[in-house]
Design a protein around this motif. Structure first.
Motif, PDB file in Angstrom:
ATOM      1  N   GLY A   1      49.813  50.992  38.475  1.00 32.47           N
ATOM      2  CA  GLY A   1      48.995  51.351  39.621  1.00 32.47           C
ATOM      3  C   GLY A   1      47.800  50.426  39.759  1.00 32.47           C
ATOM      4  O   GLY A   1      47.472  49.646  38.865  1.00 32.47           O
ATOM      5  N   TYR A   2      47.146  50.491  40.897  1.00 42.17           N
ATOM      6  CA  TYR A   2      45.983  49.638  41.121  1.00 42.17           C
ATOM      7  C   TYR A   2      45.064  50.308  42.130  1.00 42.17           C
ATOM      8  O   TYR A   2      45.459  51.220  42.871  1.00 42.17           O
ATOM      9  CB  TYR A   2      46.394  48.252  41.619  1.00 42.17           C
TER      10      TYR A   2
ATOM     11  N   GLN B   1      25.707  43.265  73.467  1.00 44.38           N
ATOM     12  CA  GLN B   1      27.116  42.873  73.523  1.00 44.38           C
ATOM     13  C   GLN B   1      27.568  42.026  72.338  1.00 44.38           C
ATOM     14  O   GLN B   1      28.723  41.621  72.290  1.00 44.38           O
ATOM     15  CB  GLN B   1      27.372  42.097  74.829  1.00 44.38           C
ATOM     16  N   TRP B   2      26.688  41.782  71.399  1.00 47.14           N
ATOM     17  CA  TRP B   2      27.011  40.882  70.294  1.00 47.14           C
ATOM     18  C   TRP B   2      26.853  41.589  68.953  1.00 47.14           C
ATOM     19  O   TRP B   2      25.873  42.312  68.743  1.00 47.14           O
ATOM     20  CB  TRP B   2      26.103  39.652  70.309  1.00 47.14           C
ATOM     21  N   ARG B   3      27.813  41.340  68.052  1.00 46.18           N
ATOM     22  CA  ARG B   3      27.737  41.866  66.689  1.00 46.18           C
ATOM     23  C   ARG B   3      28.090  40.759  65.699  1.00 46.18           C
ATOM     24  O   ARG B   3      28.992  39.955  65.958  1.00 46.18           O
ATOM     25  CB  ARG B   3      28.712  43.035  66.468  1.00 46.18           C
ATOM     26  N   ILE B   4      27.410  40.758  64.588  1.00 45.31           N
ATOM     27  CA  ILE B   4      27.791  39.910  63.453  1.00 45.31           C
ATOM     28  C   ILE B   4      28.430  40.817  62.408  1.00 45.31           C
ATOM     29  O   ILE B   4      27.886  41.875  62.059  1.00 45.31           O
ATOM     30  CB  ILE B   4      26.578  39.167  62.873  1.00 45.31           C
ATOM     31  N   GLU B   5      29.598  40.401  61.908  1.00 41.11           N
ATOM     32  CA  GLU B   5      30.373  41.238  60.993  1.00 41.11           C
ATOM     33  C   GLU B   5      30.636  40.486  59.697  1.00 41.11           C
ATOM     34  O   GLU B   5      30.879  39.274  59.704  1.00 41.11           O
ATOM     35  CB  GLU B   5      31.713  41.622  61.630  1.00 41.11           C
ATOM     36  N   ALA B   6      30.579  41.199  58.582  1.00 39.13           N
ATOM     37  CA  ALA B   6      30.901  40.617  57.276  1.00 39.13           C
ATOM     38  C   ALA B   6      31.763  41.608  56.499  1.00 39.13           C
ATOM     39  O   ALA B   6      31.545  42.827  56.576  1.00 39.13           O
ATOM     40  CB  ALA B   6      29.634  40.277  56.506  1.00 39.13           C
ATOM     41  N   LYS B   7      32.740  41.078  55.772  1.00 40.38           N
ATOM     42  CA  LYS B   7      33.631  41.922  54.958  1.00 40.38           C
ATOM     43  C   LYS B   7      33.828  41.283  53.588  1.00 40.38           C
ATOM     44  O   LYS B   7      33.821  40.054  53.460  1.00 40.38           O
ATOM     45  CB  LYS B   7      34.998  42.086  55.633  1.00 40.38           C
ATOM     46  N   LEU B   8      33.999  42.118  52.598  1.00 36.35           N
ATOM     47  CA  LEU B   8      34.365  41.676  51.254  1.00 36.35           C
ATOM     48  C   LEU B   8      35.576  42.493  50.831  1.00 36.35           C
ATOM     49  O   LEU B   8      35.466  43.682  50.541  1.00 36.35           O
ATOM     50  CB  LEU B   8      33.206  41.868  50.267  1.00 36.35           C
ATOM     51  N   LEU B   9      36.733  41.858  50.822  1.00 36.14           N
ATOM     52  CA  LEU B   9      37.989  42.527  50.503  1.00 36.14           C
ATOM     53  C   LEU B   9      38.318  42.345  49.031  1.00 36.14           C
ATOM     54  O   LEU B   9      38.058  41.292  48.459  1.00 36.14           O
ATOM     55  CB  LEU B   9      39.115  41.967  51.372  1.00 36.14           C
ATOM     56  N   ASN B  10      38.908  43.382  48.447  1.00 34.93           N
ATOM     57  CA  ASN B  10      39.213  43.359  47.012  1.00 34.93           C
ATOM     58  C   ASN B  10      37.957  42.933  46.245  1.00 34.93           C
ATOM     59  O   ASN B  10      37.956  41.946  45.501  1.00 34.93           O
ATOM     60  CB  ASN B  10      40.383  42.417  46.731  1.00 34.93           C
ATOM     61  N   ALA B  11      36.896  43.702  46.420  1.00 38.82           N
ATOM     62  CA  ALA B  11      35.558  43.315  45.939  1.00 38.82           C
ATOM     63  C   ALA B  11      35.518  43.047  44.444  1.00 38.82           C
ATOM     64  O   ALA B  11      34.728  42.217  43.977  1.00 38.82           O
ATOM     65  CB  ALA B  11      34.548  44.398  46.305  1.00 38.82           C
TER      66      ALA B  11
ATOM     67  N   ARG C   1      43.827  41.737  40.258  1.00 43.10           N
ATOM     68  CA  ARG C   1      45.086  41.011  40.427  1.00 43.10           C
ATOM     69  C   ARG C   1      46.192  42.039  40.638  1.00 43.10           C
ATOM     70  O   ARG C   1      46.555  42.778  39.730  1.00 43.10           O
ATOM     71  CB  ARG C   1      45.378  40.142  39.205  1.00 43.10           C
ATOM     72  N   VAL C   2      46.700  42.082  41.848  1.00 47.55           N
ATOM     73  CA  VAL C   2      47.627  43.133  42.250  1.00 47.55           C
ATOM     74  C   VAL C   2      49.046  42.580  42.306  1.00 47.55           C
ATOM     75  O   VAL C   2      49.270  41.469  42.811  1.00 47.55           O
ATOM     76  CB  VAL C   2      47.223  43.711  43.619  1.00 47.55           C
ATOM     77  N   GLU C   3      50.000  43.351  41.803  1.00 51.02           N
ATOM     78  CA  GLU C   3      51.421  43.023  41.900  1.00 51.02           C
ATOM     79  C   GLU C   3      52.059  44.023  42.867  1.00 51.02           C
ATOM     80  O   GLU C   3      52.580  45.066  42.455  1.00 51.02           O
ATOM     81  CB  GLU C   3      52.089  43.092  40.530  1.00 51.02           C
ATOM     82  N   PRO C   4      52.029  43.753  44.171  1.00 51.91           N
ATOM     83  CA  PRO C   4      52.523  44.741  45.145  1.00 51.91           C
ATOM     84  C   PRO C   4      54.025  44.971  45.052  1.00 51.91           C
ATOM     85  O   PRO C   4      54.511  46.065  45.332  1.00 51.91           O
ATOM     86  CB  PRO C   4      52.134  44.133  46.496  1.00 51.91           C
ATOM     87  N   VAL C   5      54.767  43.921  44.700  1.00 54.81           N
ATOM     88  CA  VAL C   5      56.208  43.962  44.499  1.00 54.81           C
ATOM     89  C   VAL C   5      56.476  43.170  43.221  1.00 54.81           C
ATOM     90  O   VAL C   5      55.715  42.254  42.879  1.00 54.81           O
ATOM     91  CB  VAL C   5      56.943  43.334  45.710  1.00 54.81           C
ATOM     92  N   ARG C   6      57.539  43.494  42.502  1.00 50.71           N
ATOM     93  CA  ARG C   6      57.792  42.817  41.230  1.00 50.71           C
ATOM     94  C   ARG C   6      57.766  41.300  41.390  1.00 50.71           C
ATOM     95  O   ARG C   6      58.430  40.733  42.264  1.00 50.71           O
ATOM     96  CB  ARG C   6      59.148  43.230  40.650  1.00 50.71           C
ATOM     97  N   ASP C   7      56.954  40.646  40.555  1.00 54.82           N
ATOM     98  CA  ASP C   7      56.805  39.188  40.457  1.00 54.82           C
ATOM     99  C   ASP C   7      56.055  38.572  41.626  1.00 54.82           C
ATOM    100  O   ASP C   7      55.958  37.340  41.713  1.00 54.82           O
ATOM    101  CB  ASP C   7      58.170  38.500  40.306  1.00 54.82           C
TER     102      ASP C   7
ATOM    103  N   LEU D   1      41.269  52.185  48.048  1.00 56.49           N
ATOM    104  CA  LEU D   1      42.694  52.482  48.123  1.00 56.49           C
ATOM    105  C   LEU D   1      43.236  52.528  46.706  1.00 56.49           C
ATOM    106  O   LEU D   1      43.147  51.532  45.974  1.00 56.49           O
ATOM    107  CB  LEU D   1      43.435  51.422  48.937  1.00 56.49           C
ATOM    108  N   ASP D   2      43.782  53.677  46.312  1.00 51.16           N
ATOM    109  CA  ASP D   2      44.333  53.854  44.969  1.00 51.16           C
ATOM    110  C   ASP D   2      45.831  54.094  45.084  1.00 51.16           C
ATOM    111  O   ASP D   2      46.266  55.028  45.768  1.00 51.16           O
ATOM    112  CB  ASP D   2      43.658  55.034  44.274  1.00 51.16           C
ATOM    113  N   VAL D   3      46.633  53.237  44.456  1.00 48.45           N
ATOM    114  CA  VAL D   3      48.090  53.316  44.531  1.00 48.45           C
ATOM    115  C   VAL D   3      48.642  53.536  43.138  1.00 48.45           C
ATOM    116  O   VAL D   3      48.283  52.821  42.188  1.00 48.45           O
ATOM    117  CB  VAL D   3      48.688  52.021  45.133  1.00 48.45           C
ATOM    118  N   GLY D   4      49.520  54.519  42.992  1.00 50.41           N
ATOM    119  CA  GLY D   4      50.106  54.823  41.690  1.00 50.41           C
ATOM    120  C   GLY D   4      51.190  53.836  41.299  1.00 50.41           C
ATOM    121  O   GLY D   4      51.538  52.914  42.038  1.00 50.41           O
TER     122      GLY D   4
END
Length: 633
Positions: A579-580, A594-604, A608-614, A565-568
């Protein structure tokens, strides 16, 4: 390179993704895919079910498989991965969120759950952070003018969320996962149908320690080094009875409770200096209950009746707290008249009553709205036509008439072109009208005009869409700092709500997808020029561009996936936020049918993201969990 007037330019990263989307179109044009065999049926485009391929509106569907397989950490994060949608969140998951469809403000978007309008009438928005992804079966997003179907506030579009409905033999499904920041998630549900009854019931809980929502040295002295976590409990029940073929009576009950910490400041006696040390929390309870009947009276006539109540109850603060409660009662009678297989007329009456109570509204203000809707959709050979007209009569801000018309043509079996124009309005919120020292009862609704053209390509396993739009809005409701334009009461010495300016929202949304073998690629690009036309200044928190790129590869019992995800850059409170880019990875191992094992790595890469000021989001976060699906293959 410029695609629109007034300086909207295509950044290099966006150009690359757009070329990639075009590349998808050129590759493997005759591979047969599941999408060819099963065309999604949507409701939001006309208020009645229709195949997605026939819609002249810009509608996207996020289905159950996409929700289950996404790396999204919340409903709002899932939505932002679609072209034309952007997100501004005050920190990590559980924090207050703003969402923009085509640059329109958060309170210029209608949010429905199973056909019922939800949210706060004081702030004028639905708190998506209160919803649990596990409750949701699918989401339809209508991008563009929709006031002629859904009334006030559908300026940017409509987000309609559908919960699961039982069908077939009993099905048990659930998952449990743990993640970084002491995060926990679990949900369990059962659904099915038997002897004319259908049922679906589910419950879930999420929690996380989080991080401090505010960054150190913020401009307003709100920083507190404590962690701002959240806990969210949710439950929903959906029951139905079909006494005869084509007739169903249903009951839908949903409740969520959110306890979210945040950073703020109090100014208490005796010195009234800023104090950021209290434990600030939002306690939000959202409930919805509805009963409905849908029946085919004849081959010509299908009628739908629905009555509902939505309560949005927020208590917010630290040492002292403030309560805002919205009671929203809605009744709808809708009729679909079918003149042949490809001609339909929709006639509807809708009554909405809203009441607000809380510490700031001593007299419990209320308002009611009565609306009449007429819509038409039909096909003529390769051409399609949709039109709608709506009249709203509000007890507070008067009457409004809105309309839209759309036309599409299937140029080739693979290529469809479309055009749509419509008018919109946004009603003032209860805060705009009545909040002490700010609200002004004479504030008028915002009004807008929107135009768009689009193209869609679908051939085998290849698809691509492109839409260019322009939306002009006048009488924007905002803060008026000039005391001369406010009531004489001294309470308004610091300004008031007023119709302050005009805005122009224009841009383009592009998307492409390609599947071959076990590999699927998807890309979206969003260009946006959102400006105050009186000053030429960009509207706050809107990025000029946003792009996503996602890939999934299935081999044997394994599925590997990732997304970018690329945000200006975005203007926000006098500064420009940089941007980030965020990279998320996931893998799934089906250990049994019927069974699954799931793994995720977010913001790999731990950006350090500033989505809104401060404010700041989470850093790198790993998740691991197990999922059970009683109907797994």
């Amino acid at each position: 390179m410029s695609i629109l007037r007034n300086g909207l330019r295509v950044p290099k990263a966006a150009r690359c993704l757009f070329l990639l989307a075009l590349f998808f179109v050129a590759l493997f044009p005759y591979v047969v895919s599941a999408q060819d065999r099963l065309d999604p049926v949507i409701v939001t485009g006309t208020r009645e079910p229709q195949p997605l391929r026939r819609s002249t509106a810009d509608v996207v569907v996020i289905d159950a498989d996409t929700i289950r397989n996404s790396t999204a950490d919340s409903v709002e994060d899932l939505l932002r991965r679609e072209a034309g949608l952007q997100l501004a969140r005050n920190g990590g998951p559980g924090q207050n969120s703003g969402y923009f469809i085509r640059g329109a403000s958060t309170n210029s978007t209608v949010v429905l759950i199973d056909g019922v309008r939800v949210g706060s009438a004081t702030a004028g928005q639905a708190e998506l952070e209160s919803l649990n992804l596990a409750q949701i079966d699918r989401i339809e997003i209508l991008r563009g003018p929709a006031s002629s179907l859904y009334g006030a506030d559908a300026v940017g579009g409509v987000i309609q969320i559908f919960t699961r409905r039982g069908d077939g033999s009993p099905r048990l499904a659930g998952n449990a996962a743990i993640g970084g920041y002491a995060s926990r998630r679990a949900d369990l549900g059962v659904s099915g149908s038997q002897a004319g009854f259908d049922y679906a019931v589910a419950a879930g809980r999420e929690s996380s320690r989080g991080v401090s929502a505010v960054r150190p040295n913020d401009a307003f002295g709100n920083f507190n080094p404590d962690n701002d976590g959240y806990a969210r409990d949710s439950a929903n029940l959906r029951l139905g009875y079909t006494p005869a073929l084509g007739h169903r009576i249903g009951i839908d009950v949903i409740e969520t409770r959110l306890n979210a910490q945040y950073d703020g400041a109090e100014f208490l006696a005796p010195n009234f200096s800023a104090d950021a040390s209290p434990d600030f929390r939002n306690h939000l309870k959202t409930s919805l209950a509805s009963v409905d009947y849908r029946g085919a009276v004849s081959a010509l006539w299908t009628t739908t009746l629905q009555a509902s109540r939505n309560v949005d109850d927020l208590t917010s603060g630290g040492t002292t707290s403030t309560r805002f409660r919205t009671n929203r009662d809605q009744a709808t009678w809708q009729n679909a008249l079918h003149f042949g297989a490809d001609q339909q007329v929709v006639l509807a009456y809708e009554h909405l009553r809203e009441e607000v109570e809380g510490d700031s509204f001593g007299n419990r203000p209320r308002r009611s709205n009565n609306a009449f809707v007429a819509g038409y959709s039909g096909t003529f050979g390769a051409s399609g036509l949709e039109a709608s007209l709506r009249y709203d009569d509000n007890s507070v801000y008067g009457s409004n008439t809105t309309g839209s018309i759309g036309y599409s043509v299937q140029v080739t079996p693979a290529l469809k072109l479309r055009a749509l124009a419509g008018t919109t309005f946004r009603g003032p919120t209860f805060n705009d009208l009545y909040f002490p020292g700010y609200g002004v009862a004479t504030v008028r609704p915002e009004r807008g005009r929107s135009y768009e053209i689009g193209a869609a390509w679908q051939s085998g396993a290849t698809s691509a869409t492109a839409t260019i739009y322009r939306n002009t809005v006048r009488d924007l409701i905002g803060y008026q700092a000039d005391r001369a334009f406010c009531p004489a009461d001294p309470a308004y010495d610091f300004g008031c709500a007023a119709n302050t300016s005009r805005a122009r929202l224009q841009g383009a949304t592009l998307s492409g997808a390609q599947r071959w073998g076990g590999l699927e690629l998807r890309a979206t690009v969003d260009f946006l020029d959102a400006r105050d036309t009186d000053t030429g200044v960009r509207l706050t928190r809107r990025a000029a561009h946003q792009e996503t790129l996602a890939a999934d590869y299935a081999v044997g019992a394994w599925t590997l996936g990732g997304s970018v995800l690329d945000v200006g850059s975005r203007p926000d409170s006098g500064v420009v936020l940089g941007g980030y880019a965020l990279v998320d990875l996931r893998t799934t191992w089906r250990v049994a049918r019927q069974w699954r094992i799931e793994a995720k790595l977010l913001n790999a890469f731990d950006h350090r993201v500033e989505p809104v000021r401060d404010y700041q989001g989470l850093g790198r976060q790993a998740w691991i969990g197990v999922r059970y699906d009683g109907n797994g293959l």
